[in-house]
Design a protein around this motif. Structure first.
Motif, PDB file in Angstrom:
ATOM      1  N   GLU A 203      -2.667  -3.255   1.574  1.00  0.00           N
ATOM      2  CA  GLU A 203      -1.381  -3.831   1.161  1.00  0.00           C
ATOM      3  C   GLU A 203      -0.638  -2.879   0.232  1.00  0.00           C
ATOM      4  OE1 GLU A 203       1.543  -5.572   1.325  1.00  0.00           O
ATOM      5  OE2 GLU A 203       0.169  -7.128   2.072  1.00  0.00           O
ATOM      6  N   HIS A 204       0.699  -2.889   0.326  1.00  0.00           N
ATOM      7  CA  HIS A 204       1.546  -2.113  -0.590  1.00  0.00           C
ATOM      8  C   HIS A 204       2.145  -2.996  -1.676  1.00  0.00           C
ATOM      9  CE1 HIS A 204       1.565   1.817   1.321  1.00  0.00           C
ATOM     10  NE2 HIS A 204       1.709   1.237   2.493  1.00  0.00           N
ATOM     11  N   ASP A 205       2.266  -4.281  -1.404  1.00  0.00           N
ATOM     12  CA  ASP A 205       2.922  -5.204  -2.318  1.00  0.00           C
ATOM     13  C   ASP A 205       1.995  -5.513  -3.502  1.00  0.00           C
ATOM     14  OD1 ASP A 205       3.836  -7.629  -3.578  1.00  0.00           O
ATOM     15  OD2 ASP A 205       5.112  -7.978  -1.836  1.00  0.00           O
ATOM     16  N   MET A 206       2.302  -4.953  -4.652  1.00  0.00           N
ATOM     17  CA  MET A 206       1.410  -5.084  -5.799  1.00  0.00           C
ATOM     18  C   MET A 206       1.368  -6.516  -6.330  1.00  0.00           C
ATOM     19  SD  MET A 206       0.185  -2.111  -5.915  1.00  0.00           S
ATOM     20  CE  MET A 206      -0.637  -1.938  -7.474  1.00  0.00           C
ATOM     21  N   ASP A 207       2.471  -7.245  -6.208  1.00  0.00           N
ATOM     22  CA  ASP A 207       2.482  -8.636  -6.643  1.00  0.00           C
ATOM     23  C   ASP A 207       1.522  -9.456  -5.795  1.00  0.00           C
ATOM     24  OD1 ASP A 207       3.580 -10.940  -8.184  1.00  0.00           O
ATOM     25  OD2 ASP A 207       4.323 -11.535  -6.209  1.00  0.00           O
TER      26      ASP A 207
END
Length: 247
Positions: A203-207
């Motif tokens: 995943e790239h979305d840190m949230d």
């Protein structure tokens, strides 16, 4: 605890570019793990190696309590051993109902001769309902898959993988393109699935990674740069320099 998946010293090069560079790490039998890193870090190549799409130049990849080697197995054999992979773009049979998609995915003996006469048994239909319930699609079984939202298609594909009874799920960017409500449900689903099997999320979305609240592995130039909680790895100066500091 014995590792379910053990990757040890794997390297692979493409036309002189070393995509994976002496990569080693392990994943437990009931663990949720997030893998992050900049583009070109080796995340996709790692999944390609584990699923048999790419063979490393060196190193070993073993799986299961008997530590069987995955190297040399084809993709179908690796899937039968219990490794399922979900790509970023959902691939479902859009003209078929949700129920039919799940029936087609059930783990069963499907020789060409048997397929001609195969029909789902009552137990198969019960299993389909269980799978739909698990991913939040119990009320959508009669609908055509093409009518589902993007997030619902992602859940359907996860259910189709679960129908194969995998011990390890590799999931590529599941949050991409989802609404906030779908992201919340996907987080809960992945956390729940990891209670009974290993789940690896690229995943790239840190949230989204933070919501998973799991161990994080950071890849850079085909090797592990850092590992630990999200707070731990995001405080690492090297991670800040090569990943978080970009763009």
């Amino acid at each position: 605890m014995t590792a379910l998946l053990e990757v040890s010293g794997i390297s692979v090069s493409f036309d002189g570019f070393r995509a994976i560079n002496n990569l080693s790490f392990s994943i437990g039998p009931a663990e949720l793990r997030a893998i992050i890193g900049p583009n070109g870090a080796g995340k996709t190549t790692f999944m390609d190696i584990v699923t048999g799409k790419t063979r490393p130049d060196e190193g070993s990849v073993t799986f299961g309590p008997r530590s069987i080697s995955l190297l040399g197995m084809n993709e179908a054999r690796i899937a039968r051993e219990g490794i399922g992979r979900k790509f970023q773009r959902p691939t479902v049979f859009e003209d078929q109902s949700v129920q039919d998609n799940l029936i087609l995915a059930l783990k069963a003996a499907r020789s060409p001769w048997r397929v001609l006469f195969w029909a789902p048994k009552p137990a198969d239909l019960i299993r389909v309902k269980e799978l739909a319930q698990e991913v939040g699609l119990a009320d959508h079984l009669p609908r055509k898959a093409g009518e589902l939202s993007h997030g619902q298609k992602q859940w359907l594909e996860i259910a189709m993988l679960l129908a194969q009874e995998p011990r390890l799920l590799l999931v590529d960017e599941p949050a991409a393109g989802m609404t906030p409500a779908e992201r919340e449900q996907t987080t809960a689903l992945l956390v729940s699935l990891a209670k009974t099997r290993a789940v690896v999320v690229v995943e790239h979305d840190m949230d989204f990674v933070r919501r998973l609240n799991c161990r994080v592995t950071v890849l850079h130039e085909g090797a592990v740069l850092a590992e630990g909680s999200l707070d731990h790895v995001t405080a690492n100066p090297q991670v800040i320099s090569v990943y978080l500091g970009r763009g």
